[in-house]
Design an enzyme around this catalytic site. Structure first.
Site, PDB file in Angstrom:
ATOM      1  N   HIS A 184     -31.073  32.432  21.629  1.00 12.00           N
ATOM      2  CA  HIS A 184     -30.755  32.909  22.977  1.00 12.00           C
ATOM      3  C   HIS A 184     -31.297  34.242  23.113  1.00 12.00           C
ATOM      4  O   HIS A 184     -31.713  34.822  24.252  1.00 12.00           O
ATOM      5  CB  HIS A 184     -29.292  33.147  23.026  1.00 12.00           C
ATOM      6  CG  HIS A 184     -28.605  34.286  22.224  1.00 12.00           C
ATOM      7  ND1 HIS A 184     -28.141  34.383  21.074  1.00 12.00           N
ATOM      8  CD2 HIS A 184     -28.554  35.605  22.592  1.00 12.00           C
ATOM      9  CE1 HIS A 184     -27.785  35.309  20.788  1.00 12.00           C
ATOM     10  NE2 HIS A 184     -28.034  36.225  21.551  1.00 12.00           N
ATOM     11  N   ASP A 214     -28.678  28.324  17.238  1.00 12.86           N
ATOM     12  CA  ASP A 214     -28.994  29.730  17.774  1.00 12.86           C
ATOM     13  C   ASP A 214     -29.988  30.254  16.820  1.00 12.86           C
ATOM     14  O   ASP A 214     -29.911  31.293  16.687  1.00 12.86           O
ATOM     15  CB  ASP A 214     -27.683  30.424  17.857  1.00 12.86           C
ATOM     16  CG  ASP A 214     -28.024  31.582  18.871  1.00 12.86           C
ATOM     17  OD1 ASP A 214     -29.036  31.815  19.668  1.00 12.86           O
ATOM     18  OD2 ASP A 214     -27.575  32.419  18.837  1.00 12.86           O
ATOM     19  N   SER A 290     -28.177  40.964  18.239  1.00  7.87           N
ATOM     20  CA  SER A 290     -28.368  39.601  18.151  1.00  7.87           C
ATOM     21  C   SER A 290     -29.695  39.048  17.359  1.00  7.87           C
ATOM     22  O   SER A 290     -30.847  39.928  17.702  1.00  7.87           O
ATOM     23  CB  SER A 290     -28.139  38.558  19.327  1.00  7.87           C
ATOM     24  OG  SER A 290     -27.096  38.766  19.768  1.00  7.87           O
TER      25      SER A 290
END
Length: 441
Positions: A184, A214, A290
């Site tokens: 993402h 992911d 992230s």
């Protein structure tokens, strides 16, 4: 004054006189009666007794003083021999912490964490996601269902520009330029760059990604990078210490380190209909973290930080300290497949389904539709079938279905048990390739 009976001694007849109160020469008569010889004798006796008591008292005092001196000398030697018995321990001796099975002082643990951060900081990078947008031009728009043209000023021709759309973090996988991040983080990018710990920004190629898990893999044209040391996420235990490093909120806070524990070592989460195994931690993870590293106290990467739960519950309670990382063992498998093939493939059936739980029957997966040309269609599976088992393993949810399927390879044949109109059937299904988020075109 009466007779002396102290120390079992009777002093009543020192001059040979009987102890008779009517005798004028009674030595115990101190009323003034009796002769002088009796009084003289009495005086001698009193002086003698006083001298004896004085001598005894002196001897007793000497004995007591010597005993006290001896005791003080003994205590003094003990204190000298073991000064730690009375000394106040240092704070690092008082406070102890347990990590990895070994007992360490808090100061030593603090130094260890600082050393871990120093050794890993060059292996954690920033990721920039650049996207193209169109600006300017004479545009109209729909308002209330009607189209209104725009005749105002502005550029007569629209312009396409590239701008920074988002940023995240990454972990260097190898010295020759492979870098791990979240899918993402780079999704929708027209261009991706990597920002090293030194601040240098490098153009990156997107090798491929796995949207389900992911994970994305980047490649930069360098051979001198500092790869992180990867640990074994199967050995992670709930309650052990955890360190998160990344770039929350952008490059200005790059290298930010947060510290906490593993809140739950193997948490199953449902994400967009898929069931994923995650490491839960209370180490602070914010936007921009992230793709960064979750480390143990040995400096080994045990997970790639992916998401957090924030905000508040339906009752208004604030949610804090709930972050998740993808186990590094899962990441390694994905990365190696992306390096080898540039894409991720998984075995699949080619159906859409829905979990069913009826009180009068076993739970399973209701087949809502069967894709044309799919392995399920080839095996004779039909709409409204209920999948109850695969190779004898009961299927009660999407999680259990996915777990069994992903334990096989493309091309494997499995026995799928379905319930159809009250009848139990066994179908032989040859699993086909289901591509997941291949290389970006």
């Amino acid at each position: 004054m009466s007779n002396f009976h102290d120390n079992n001694t009777n002093y009543s007849n020192y001059n040979g006189y009987p102890n008779n109160p009517n005798n004028p020469n009674n030595p115990n008569d101190f009323s003034g009666g009796g002769n002088r010889n009796g009084r003289r004798s009495n005086a001698v006796v009193i002086v003698s007794i006083a001298l004896v008591m004085l001598i005894l008292g002196g001897l007793l005092g000497v004995v007591i003083v010597q005993g006290m001196n001896s005791q003080q000398a003994q205590l003094g030697s003990e204190v000298t021999a073991t000064p730690e018995a009375t000394a106040t321990p240092a704070p690092t001796q008082q406070a102890q912490a347990v990590s990895g099975g070994a007992t360490t002082s808090l100061a030593a643990l603090s130094d260890q964490i600082a050393d871990v951060v120093a050794s890993v900081q060059d292996s954690v990078v920033g990721i920039h996601n650049y996207q193209t947008v169109t600006t300017g031009g004479n545009y109209g728009g729909y308002f209330g269902g009607f189209y209104f043209p725009y005749y105002g000023g502005g550029d007569s021709e629209p312009q396409t520009v590239e701008q920074l759309a988002g940023s995240g973090s990454g972990v260097i996988y190898s010295a020759d330029g492979y870098i791990i991040t979240n899918y993402h983080v780079i999704e929708g990018a027209s261009r991706v760059t990597v920002v090293l710990h030194s601040g240098e920004e490098i153009e990156a190629e997107v090798i491929g990604g796995d949207e389900l898990q992911d994970i994305a893999l980047l490649k930069v044209d360098r051979t001198d990078l500092s790869p992180a040391t990867l640990g074994d996420s199967d050995q992670v235990r709930t309650g052990e210490f955890a360190i998160a490093i990344g770039s929350p909120l952008g490059d200005e806070l790059s290298g930010t380190t947060t510290y906490g524990i593993i809140s739950y070592a193997n948490r199953t989460l449902e994400v967009d209909g898929a069931y994923l195994s995650m490491i839960q931690t209370d180490a602070a993870i914010n936007a921009g973290n992230s793709g960064g590293a979750l480390l143990n106290v040995n400096g080994e990467v045990i997970g790639i930080n992916s998401r957090k739960t924030s905000g508040s519950t339906s009752s208004g309670s604030t949610i804090e300290g709930i972050g998740f990382a993808i186990p590094i063992n899962d990441v390694k498998d994905i990365v190696e497949e992306l390096i080898a093939t540039g894409k991720i493939t998984r075995p699949g059936l080619g159906i859409t389904g829905q979990e069913v739980h009826f009180s009068n029957m076993d739970p399973g997966i209701l087949v809502v539709s069967v894709n044309e040309g799919s392995p399920a269609e080839a095996a004779g599976m039909k709409q409204m079938d209920i999948i109850t088992a695969i190779d004898g393993q009961q299927v009660t949810s999407f999680s259990s279905l996915q777990s069994v399927l992903y334990s096989h390879d493309v091309g494997d044949t499995v026995t799928i048990t379905v319930l159809r109109s009250g009848e139990t059937l066994d179908l032989q299904v040859t699993l086909a390739e289901v591509e997941e988020s291949g290389t970006r075109e």
